[in-house]
Design a protein around this motif. Structure first.
Motif, PDB file in Angstrom:
ATOM      1  N   PHE A  30       0.830  -1.207   0.000  1.00  0.00           N
ATOM      2  CA  PHE A  30       0.000   0.000   0.000  1.00  0.00           C
ATOM      3  C   PHE A  30       0.864   1.256   0.000  1.00  0.00           C
ATOM      4  CE2 PHE A  30      -1.954   3.177   2.990  1.00  0.00           C
ATOM      5  CZ  PHE A  30      -2.809   3.755   2.050  1.00  0.00           C
ATOM      6  N   THR A  31       1.849   1.303   0.875  1.00  0.00           N
ATOM      7  CA  THR A  31       2.713   2.485   0.965  1.00  0.00           C
ATOM      8  C   THR A  31       3.464   2.715  -0.342  1.00  0.00           C
ATOM      9  OG1 THR A  31       2.988   2.192   3.350  1.00  0.00           O
ATOM     10  CG2 THR A  31       4.637   3.525   2.213  1.00  0.00           C
ATOM     11  N   ARG A  32       3.984   1.630  -0.930  1.00  0.00           N
ATOM     12  CA  ARG A  32       4.732   1.765  -2.182  1.00  0.00           C
ATOM     13  C   ARG A  32       3.842   2.278  -3.308  1.00  0.00           C
ATOM     14  NH1 ARG A  32       4.807  -1.423  -6.371  1.00  0.00           N
ATOM     15  NH2 ARG A  32       3.900  -3.188  -5.229  1.00  0.00           N
ATOM     16  N   VAL A  33       2.661   1.677  -3.456  1.00  0.00           N
ATOM     17  CA  VAL A  33       1.749   2.067  -4.540  1.00  0.00           C
ATOM     18  C   VAL A  33       1.229   3.479  -4.317  1.00  0.00           C
ATOM     19  CG1 VAL A  33      -0.461   1.563  -5.647  1.00  0.00           C
ATOM     20  CG2 VAL A  33       1.110  -0.309  -5.063  1.00  0.00           C
TER      21      VAL A  33
ATOM     22  N   LYS B 226       2.677   5.959  -2.792  1.00  0.00           N
ATOM     23  CA  LYS B 226       3.732   6.926  -3.102  1.00  0.00           C
ATOM     24  C   LYS B 226       3.920   7.065  -4.608  1.00  0.00           C
ATOM     25  CE  LYS B 226       8.509   8.148  -1.959  1.00  0.00           C
ATOM     26  NZ  LYS B 226       9.736   7.750  -1.197  1.00  0.00           N
ATOM     27  N   GLU B 227       3.803   5.954  -5.331  1.00  0.00           N
ATOM     28  CA  GLU B 227       3.935   6.005  -6.783  1.00  0.00           C
ATOM     29  C   GLU B 227       2.842   6.864  -7.410  1.00  0.00           C
ATOM     30  OE1 GLU B 227       3.817   1.985  -8.075  1.00  0.00           O
ATOM     31  OE2 GLU B 227       5.870   1.513  -7.439  1.00  0.00           O
ATOM     32  N   LEU B 228       1.608   6.770  -6.894  1.00  0.00           N
ATOM     33  CA  LEU B 228       0.478   7.465  -7.500  1.00  0.00           C
ATOM     34  C   LEU B 228       0.260   8.866  -6.946  1.00  0.00           C
ATOM     35  CD1 LEU B 228      -2.153   4.576  -7.811  1.00  0.00           C
ATOM     36  CD2 LEU B 228      -0.548   5.420  -9.522  1.00  0.00           C
ATOM     37  N   ARG B 229       0.624   9.105  -5.693  1.00  0.00           N
ATOM     38  CA  ARG B 229       0.377  10.411  -5.082  1.00  0.00           C
ATOM     39  C   ARG B 229       1.659  11.239  -4.911  1.00  0.00           C
ATOM     40  NH1 ARG B 229      -4.205  10.281  -6.463  1.00  0.00           N
ATOM     41  NH2 ARG B 229      -6.058  10.180  -5.143  1.00  0.00           N
ATOM     42  N   GLY B 230       2.809  10.618  -5.133  1.00  0.00           N
ATOM     43  CA  GLY B 230       4.059  11.356  -5.046  1.00  0.00           C
ATOM     44  C   GLY B 230       4.584  11.534  -3.640  1.00  0.00           C
ATOM     45  N   MET B 231       3.923  10.937  -2.667  1.00  0.00           N
ATOM     46  CA  MET B 231       4.352  11.014  -1.264  1.00  0.00           C
ATOM     47  C   MET B 231       3.737   9.845  -0.514  1.00  0.00           C
ATOM     48  SD  MET B 231       1.932  14.169   0.112  1.00  0.00           S
ATOM     49  CE  MET B 231       2.340  15.235  -1.281  1.00  0.00           C
ATOM     50  N   PRO B 232       4.340   9.420   0.592  1.00  0.00           N
ATOM     51  CA  PRO B 232       3.769   8.316   1.371  1.00  0.00           C
ATOM     52  C   PRO B 232       2.474   8.738   2.069  1.00  0.00           C
ATOM     53  CG  PRO B 232       5.706   9.208   2.472  1.00  0.00           C
ATOM     54  CD  PRO B 232       5.646   9.862   1.131  1.00  0.00           C
ATOM     55  N   PRO B 233       1.671   7.766   2.511  1.00  0.00           N
ATOM     56  CA  PRO B 233       0.372   8.077   3.123  1.00  0.00           C
ATOM     57  C   PRO B 233       0.451   9.041   4.300  1.00  0.00           C
ATOM     58  CG  PRO B 233       0.533   5.744   2.651  1.00  0.00           C
ATOM     59  CD  PRO B 233       1.888   6.317   2.392  1.00  0.00           C
ATOM     60  N   LYS B 234       1.435   8.851   5.181  1.00  0.00           N
ATOM     61  CA  LYS B 234       1.541   9.718   6.354  1.00  0.00           C
ATOM     62  C   LYS B 234       1.762  11.162   5.949  1.00  0.00           C
ATOM     63  CE  LYS B 234       4.092  10.377  10.668  1.00  0.00           C
ATOM     64  NZ  LYS B 234       5.204   9.887  11.537  1.00  0.00           N
ATOM     65  N   GLN B 235       2.642  11.389   4.983  1.00  0.00           N
ATOM     66  CA  GLN B 235       2.910  12.754   4.527  1.00  0.00           C
ATOM     67  C   GLN B 235       1.682  13.350   3.838  1.00  0.00           C
ATOM     68  OE1 GLN B 235       6.423  13.093   2.099  1.00  0.00           O
ATOM     69  NE2 GLN B 235       6.019  15.216   1.540  1.00  0.00           N
TER      70      GLN B 235
END
Length: 293
Positions: free
Chosen positions: A267-270, A272-281
């Motif tokens: 989830f975190t990897r995907v 970041k790929e789609l939103r340009g940042m990790p979920p927490k950020q």
């Protein structure tokens, strides 16, 4: 022919964010046709003036003053106007909002039958049109305000409008309309994916559901949607996760499982790929831009 519905991320709309609820209200005058599209929020709308044709999941219906439509997030639709300045109210809202209170779950479950047992559009008489227009006007006024308990009133007005529609389902049963010559099998496939993307979906499981060969599903999905099944599922899941990150305090690991990912690190990897940042950020950035009471 490529059959690629346009995806609209409601969370990026310029009007989104004036309430702590995942909702916004828009009054607009349409100047042009809208191509086939879908979005991550449900859409409740009423036509106040003008006319044209709305095509929902391959089925057309005419609209005019008093036409109310309810579209679920997995519904795909396009709008063809007869002439410019079609006047509409639109209310966009995260469908999960209806499951936040135990007393509203029955209503929410009924509304999930929209487009099947319940109609997706209603033709109101003038008296009921004025009633619905007043509800939308009140919602827009609250959404644009800083009044005390605005979110509570917004939610109550939305529920009032939705209850009205369910009660009207038999009084305003829409006449059946013939399907357009569209790739209905692809629409059925896309609707199923949109409805079940939080579950485990594979080419093999889809093949069992639709009685097609997995390689055939893979081919038509890529041909008509322009993406692989995996990429499309990832996009849908990240869209829902973005909404949960922006509007809830759910743990990120719980969100990963909620939207259909089997492993949090995937989830975190995907994401970041789609939103340009990790979920927490992403959550921190969203909270930074939220309005405060």
């Amino acid at each position: 022919m490529t059959y690629s519905p346009v995806y609209q991320d409601v969370l990026t709309h310029s009007l989104y964010g004036k309430s702590r609820l995942p909702i916004f209200i828009l009054e607009k005058r349409m100047q042009f046709n809208y191509p086939l599209h879908h979005h991550n929020f449900a859409e409740l709308s009423i036509v106040l003036g003008g006319s044209g044709t709305e095509i929902l999941n391959g089925k057309p219906h005419r609209f005019r003053r008093g036409t109310v439509s309810l579209l679920l997030p997995h519904h795909m639709h396009e709008i063809l106007i007869d002439r410019p300045n079609v006047h509409k109210f639109n209310c966009m809202f995260d469908f999960q909002l209806l499951f936040s209170c135990p007393t509203d779950v029955a209503l929410a479950n009924d509304l999930l039958r929209t487009g099947k047992e319940l109609p997706s559009h209603y033709e109101l008489d003038e008296e009921d049109t004025q009633y619905m227009e007043q509800l939308f006007t009140a919602m827009q006024r609250e959404y644009e305000s800083e009044h005390y308990a605005k979110d509570s009133l917004l939610r109550s007005k939305l529920l009032e409008a939705l209850v009205f529609l369910v009660r009207s389902a038999h009084r305003y049963a829409a006449a059946p309309t013939p399907a357009l010559p569209a790739p209905s099998k692809v629409l059925d496939l896309l609707q199923y994916v949109h409805l079940h993307f939080q579950e485990e979906i594979t080419l093999t499981s889809l093949a069992r559901t639709f009685n097609w060969h997995p390689s055939y599903i893979s081919r038509i999905f890529k041909q008509h949607v322009g993406q692989t099944l995996t990429d499309y599922l990832h996009a849908l899941r990240v869209e829902m996760a973005s909404s949960l990150l922006a509007t809830t305090t759910m743990n990120i690991v719980d969100i990963a499982f909620e939207v259909g990912f089997e492993h949090p690190h995937t989830f975190t990897r995907v994401f970041k790929e789609l939103r340009g940042m990790p979920p927490k950020q992403y959550r921190e950035a969203t909270l930074t831009h939220k309005p405060r009471d």
